[in-house]
Design an enzyme around this catalytic site. Sequence first.
Site, PDB file in Angstrom:
ATOM      1  N   ASP A 327      29.687 -24.623  29.273  1.00 47.24           N
ATOM      2  CA  ASP A 327      30.045 -23.651  30.280  1.00 47.24           C
ATOM      3  C   ASP A 327      31.486 -24.000  30.666  1.00 47.24           C
ATOM      4  OD1 ASP A 327      29.580 -21.719  32.322  1.00 47.24           O
ATOM      5  OD2 ASP A 327      29.461 -23.379  33.745  1.00 47.24           O
ATOM      6  N   ASP A 520      27.180 -26.778  34.657  1.00 49.54           N
ATOM      7  CA  ASP A 520      27.090 -27.317  36.011  1.00 49.54           C
ATOM      8  C   ASP A 520      25.905 -26.702  36.736  1.00 49.54           C
ATOM      9  OD1 ASP A 520      27.953 -24.776  36.347  1.00 49.54           O
ATOM     10  OD2 ASP A 520      29.674 -25.266  37.600  1.00 49.54           O
ATOM     11  N   ASP A 524      23.698 -21.252  35.409  1.00 46.66           N
ATOM     12  CA  ASP A 524      23.343 -21.434  33.995  1.00 46.66           C
ATOM     13  C   ASP A 524      22.110 -22.319  33.786  1.00 46.66           C
ATOM     14  OD1 ASP A 524      24.542 -23.819  34.523  1.00 46.66           O
ATOM     15  OD2 ASP A 524      26.384 -23.363  33.436  1.00 46.66           O
TER      16      ASP A 524
HETATM   17  P1  ADP Z   1      31.510 -19.443  34.312  1.00 48.26           P
HETATM   18  O1  ADP Z   1      30.735 -18.985  33.153  1.00 48.26           O
HETATM   19  O2  ADP Z   1      32.946 -19.730  33.925  1.00 48.26           O
HETATM   20  O3  ADP Z   1      30.878 -20.594  35.024  1.00 48.26           O
HETATM   21  P2  ADP Z   1      30.443 -17.513  36.204  1.00 48.26           P
HETATM   22  O4  ADP Z   1      29.411 -16.893  35.330  1.00 48.26           O
HETATM   23  O5  ADP Z   1      29.981 -18.423  37.274  1.00 48.26           O
HETATM   24  O6  ADP Z   1      31.602 -18.217  35.344  1.00 48.26           O
HETATM   25  O7  ADP Z   1      31.275 -16.361  36.888  1.00 48.26           O
HETATM   26  C1  ADP Z   1      31.920 -15.391  36.088  1.00 48.26           C
HETATM   27  C2  ADP Z   1      32.910 -14.566  36.868  1.00 48.26           C
HETATM   28  O8  ADP Z   1      32.235 -13.824  37.884  1.00 48.26           O
HETATM   29  C3  ADP Z   1      33.942 -15.396  37.591  1.00 48.26           C
HETATM   30  O9  ADP Z   1      35.020 -15.715  36.768  1.00 48.26           O
HETATM   31  C4  ADP Z   1      34.324 -14.441  38.724  1.00 48.26           C
HETATM   32  O10 ADP Z   1      35.261 -13.490  38.256  1.00 48.26           O
HETATM   33  C5  ADP Z   1      33.041 -13.724  39.050  1.00 48.26           C
HETATM   34  N1  ADP Z   1      32.332 -14.365  40.152  1.00 48.26           N
HETATM   35  C6  ADP Z   1      31.167 -15.053  40.083  1.00 48.26           C
HETATM   36  N2  ADP Z   1      30.791 -15.489  41.285  1.00 48.26           N
HETATM   37  C7  ADP Z   1      31.750 -15.114  42.156  1.00 48.26           C
HETATM   38  C8  ADP Z   1      31.961 -15.272  43.565  1.00 48.26           C
HETATM   39  N3  ADP Z   1      31.114 -15.935  44.338  1.00 48.26           N
HETATM   40  N4  ADP Z   1      33.062 -14.724  44.096  1.00 48.26           N
HETATM   41  C9  ADP Z   1      33.950 -14.054  43.344  1.00 48.26           C
HETATM   42  N5  ADP Z   1      33.812 -13.877  42.029  1.00 48.26           N
HETATM   43  C10 ADP Z   1      32.736 -14.377  41.430  1.00 48.26           C
HETATM   44 MG    MG Z   2      29.316 -21.611  35.873  1.00 52.57          MG
END
Ligand code: ADP
Ligand code: MG
Length: 627
Positions: A327, A520, A524
């Site tokens: 991730d 983390d 996921d």
């Molecule tokens: P990653 O796979 O890199 O861990 P996430 O799946 O957690 O990323 O989140 C993907 C995208 O969704 C982030 O890059 C952001 O654009 C948006 N996002 C997720 N959660 C939030 C939040 N709490 N506030 C703002 N944007 C969010």
């Molecule tokens: Mg994540």
Amino acid sequence: MNKKQKKMLTRIIISFVMLVILNFLPITGLLRMALYLAVYLVIGYDILRKAGKGILNGRVCDENFLMTVATIGAIALAVYTGSGDYNEAIAVMLFYQIGEFFQSYAVGKSRRNISALMDIRPDYANIEREGKLEQVDPDEVAVGSIIVVQPGEKVPIDGIITEGSSDLNTSALTGESLPRETHTGDEVISGCINMTGVLKIRTTREFGESTVSRILELVEESSSRKSRSENFISRFARVYTPAVCIAALLLALLPPLCNLLIGRTPNWENWIYSALTFLVISCPCALVVSVPLSFFAGIGGASKEGILIKGSNYMEILSQAKTVVFDKTGTLTQGVFEVSGIHHNEMEDTRLLEYAALAECSSSHPISKSLQKAYGKEIDRNRVTDIREISGEGLIAKVDGTEVAVGNTKLMRRQGVAYADCHSVGTIIHMAVDGSYAGHIVISDIEKPGARDAIAALKKAGVSKTVMLTGDAKAVADKVAADLGVDEVHSELLPGDKVEQVEKMLAEKSPKAKLVFVGDGINDAPVLGRADIGIAMGAMGSDAAIEAADVVLMDDDPMKIAKGIKISRKCLSIVYQNIIFALAVKFVCLLLGAVGYANMWLAIFADVGVTVIAVLNAIRALRVHKL
Ligand code: ADP
Ligand code: MG
């Protein structure tokens, strides 16, 4: 050495000395038998008792039983033939006990190593009442209480420092030997040792939920999850020992009976002696002892490095890792975003940031924490209602009654809001207020300092493919992947898409090449469960992740993935060395026995020798620091 081991050693020495003396005394007949039997009982009484108990409980054919039958048989033969040679029976017991002693010492040693880790268990917490410190059971401290940790004490409960600064020794948790500086406002996890200053800590968890309790639970549970090799050994012993007993019985009965039938002398004592020798040779102690011990030592060694492996089955799978899927946020990057630009329509910067921070007030996503930090002011949660977080997109909430949407382009599309593209590199957080586009905040994440080396180390450790999955925008994802040298990258994934990607990779690979997912756990956790092995970042990761993961990295250092793989390979190779070595020696002895070259002396030397060597070898699995 503990008390039991000391007693054992005394018994071994006493009976050895007695045996030597008896051999110089010119005694015969009943007196001789009585004295030798006394030595036999001194050295073997517990084995006889265990064998007896085993028979009563219906567990007939274990090592105790083998040893008992073989030695009593040898004594009976000595009496029957009138040779008066009881040395052999006593020697078999003596050497068997030396092997047992040795093994209990080795097990004790690796247990102590694990209990050094167990040493992180705090016995009390200090609470200040009317100016005096009072020691209370950490279980009784409510969340939000202020505890005091003095220099030299362990931090008993996770929390945030409200007063003081100090150096913390985290080595029991992470294997990191340098002390970590901490100041007011920093988070501290339980299990660290406070080195220099007095700290006041506001607890953020109950004791049972704190890092220290969770680690201890994991370690305690790990011994109950057995690997295939380990299960194989216990199944093997269950079938093997009875088979050996039957074979020995046949060896004692059939040839003499055949001899009788064809009219030759039956030669009972020769054949019974062969059968007894066969029993001693076949004792599976080396295997039964060394295989679980190797895993135990390997898991102990890994935990000293801050890698918690939840069971020897995971150790085995980890050693076959060929694909590592990451991730991005919080795993390869620090998950600490800096605001690098605010682009807005009519609203002022601070107003936009205020809306964002307020709306994010209850999210645990790293983005949320960063926005709140950038805002920098106290957040009044009463102003926020109707929070709806959409995994992988962002969230929608009402701030002062006005609807605010904070997230990526997917969220804007879902809300039907026309958004403006941004040319800055970074994660773009778009915002809609009251249904119309209000602008965006550009934030950028920093790669973890060791991430690039960690990927390189995986390659060196024989991992053939590294993949990064992320919900972030393609531009950011591609840049991070290129920087770090990751082979393959998939971006703009929703949490469900990550599971799908991993399932696709699982279907394409061969079953022997294992797939590892490292995350983390913030959205996921399902993937962690789906992969062959899920590795969670323990310090930053959510509780759900630590629960769902098979391996937990205490210090979130991606470098530890390659290390974990190397530790597991070393451990497994030791397991196989021991299995092959023990079986080979047994086999040679059996061959020698079959052609009439083996006697009980050789058999017992072979058995104890192999056990001692296998145990010593198993202990090597503990030494993993330099891997
Ligand atoms: P990653 O796979 O890199 O861990 P996430 O799946 O957690 O990323 O989140 C993907 C995208 O969704 C982030 O890059 C952001 O654009 C948006 N996002 C997720 N959660 C939030 C939040 N709490 N506030 C703002 N944007 C969010
Ligand atoms: Mg994540």
